[in-house]
Write an enzyme that holds these catalytic residues in place. Structure first.
Site, PDB file in Angstrom:
ATOM      1  CG  HIS A  43     -42.989  -7.202 -47.271  1.00 23.81           C
ATOM      2  ND1 HIS A  43     -42.580  -8.275 -48.023  1.00 23.81           N
ATOM      3  CD2 HIS A  43     -42.003  -6.277 -47.364  1.00 23.81           C
ATOM      4  CE1 HIS A  43     -41.391  -8.031 -48.542  1.00 23.81           C
ATOM      5  NE2 HIS A  43     -41.016  -6.824 -48.160  1.00 23.81           N
ATOM      6  CD  GLN A 147     -38.150   0.236 -49.421  1.00 22.96           C
ATOM      7  OE1 GLN A 147     -39.178  -0.178 -49.943  1.00 22.96           O
ATOM      8  NE2 GLN A 147     -37.878   0.025 -48.146  1.00 22.96           N
ATOM      9  CD  GLU A 149     -36.274  -2.670 -50.739  1.00 20.32           C
ATOM     10  OE1 GLU A 149     -36.323  -2.988 -49.536  1.00 20.32           O
ATOM     11  OE2 GLU A 149     -37.281  -2.542 -51.446  1.00 20.32           O
ATOM     12  CG  ASP A 175     -35.367  -6.817 -48.798  1.00 23.64           C
ATOM     13  OD1 ASP A 175     -35.163  -8.024 -48.609  1.00 23.64           O
ATOM     14  OD2 ASP A 175     -36.510  -6.347 -48.931  1.00 23.64           O
TER      15      ASP A 175
END
Length: 253
Positions: A43, A147, A149, A175
């Protein structure tokens, strides 16, 4: 370094760097007593050049430098490690196949298929006199973080945690809340239940459990085996500091 501490069973604490590209951020982390930084290339605007510079400064400062790559690919994973990152986090890992690919690109043979560069950030810019020793050491010290999510990631957490070469499972709560249909409600029973499944999966396979989130969420899971602790990010710290200046001025008027 933080990866070694984690794999030895200790807890580490750090923060995410989404905006600041300057290598001095590693020195600030050292002075603050943090164990690591996580550069956000998913991001944030960071480049591999930024990663190389920050990881060099972090190595000299004795602070870990992890990176969240934009997505799962051999280029992202292997190149990030060659730039000198101490660990790589891949976002939205959802299947055992993705986990196996991630591990194979992050780990050297015989565990994986990572290519061997002779000199660079990953060697501290020293020539490799002992390639076999370097590869074995890197396989032990480099942290691979899947990760989790999304709902598919939670459902596959046990299989992902079982993959040799995956070292940690880390919750991306925002998320995850979106995927569960409760956007932004990080403390909802639905999110808590999903986090619990990932926590249990990590523990069952002897893998590190991590969360990136606010204090309220981190405090809840610290007693349940949370060891890879990631608090806040530079954007929120800057925003809070600026808002504090405004509040101070308004009180003084």
């Amino acid at each position: 370094m933080p990866a070694e501490k984690l794999l030895a069973g200790d807890r580490v604490i750090g923060t995410m760097i989404s905006l600041i590209p300057h290598p001095a951020v590693a020195l600030l982390a050292r002075e603050a007593g943090l164990d690591y930084l996580m550069l956000d290339m998913e991001h944030g605007p960071h480049s591999f050049e930024t990663l190389s510079a920050v990881s060099c400064a972090a190595r000299c400062a004795g602070v870990g430098c992890f990176v969240r790559v934009p997505e799962l690919s051999r280029d992202n994973v292997s190149r990030a490690l060659d730039c000198g990152a101490d660990g790589v986090m891949v976002p939205m890992v959802e299947s055992v196949e993705q986990a196996r690919a991630f591990a194979s690109w992050a780990k050297y043979p015989p565990l994986g298929k990572r290519g061997l560069g002779s000199i660079g950030g990953h060697t501290g810019f020293q020539w490799l006199d002992d390639a076999s020793g370097h590869m074995a050491g890197a396989n032990r010290k480099i942290l691979t973080i899947a990760q989790i999510e999304t709902v598919p990631g939670v459902e596959s957490a046990g299989e992902i945690a079982a993959v040799e070469g995956i070292d940690a499972l880390l919750i991306g709560p925002l998320d995850l809340s979106v995927s569960l249909g409760v956007p932004g409600d990080l403390l909802s029973p639905t999110v808590r239940g999903a986090i619990g499944r990932v926590c249990d999966a990590a523990g069952a396979h002897g893998k590190v459990f991590g969360i990136h989130g606010p204090e309220s969420l981190l405090e809840e899971w610290l007693p349940r085996g949370l060891r890879l602790v990631m608090h806040s990010l530079d954007l929120t710290m800057l925003a809070a500091g600026m808002a504090g200046i405004r509040r101070w001025f308004d009180r003084e008027r």
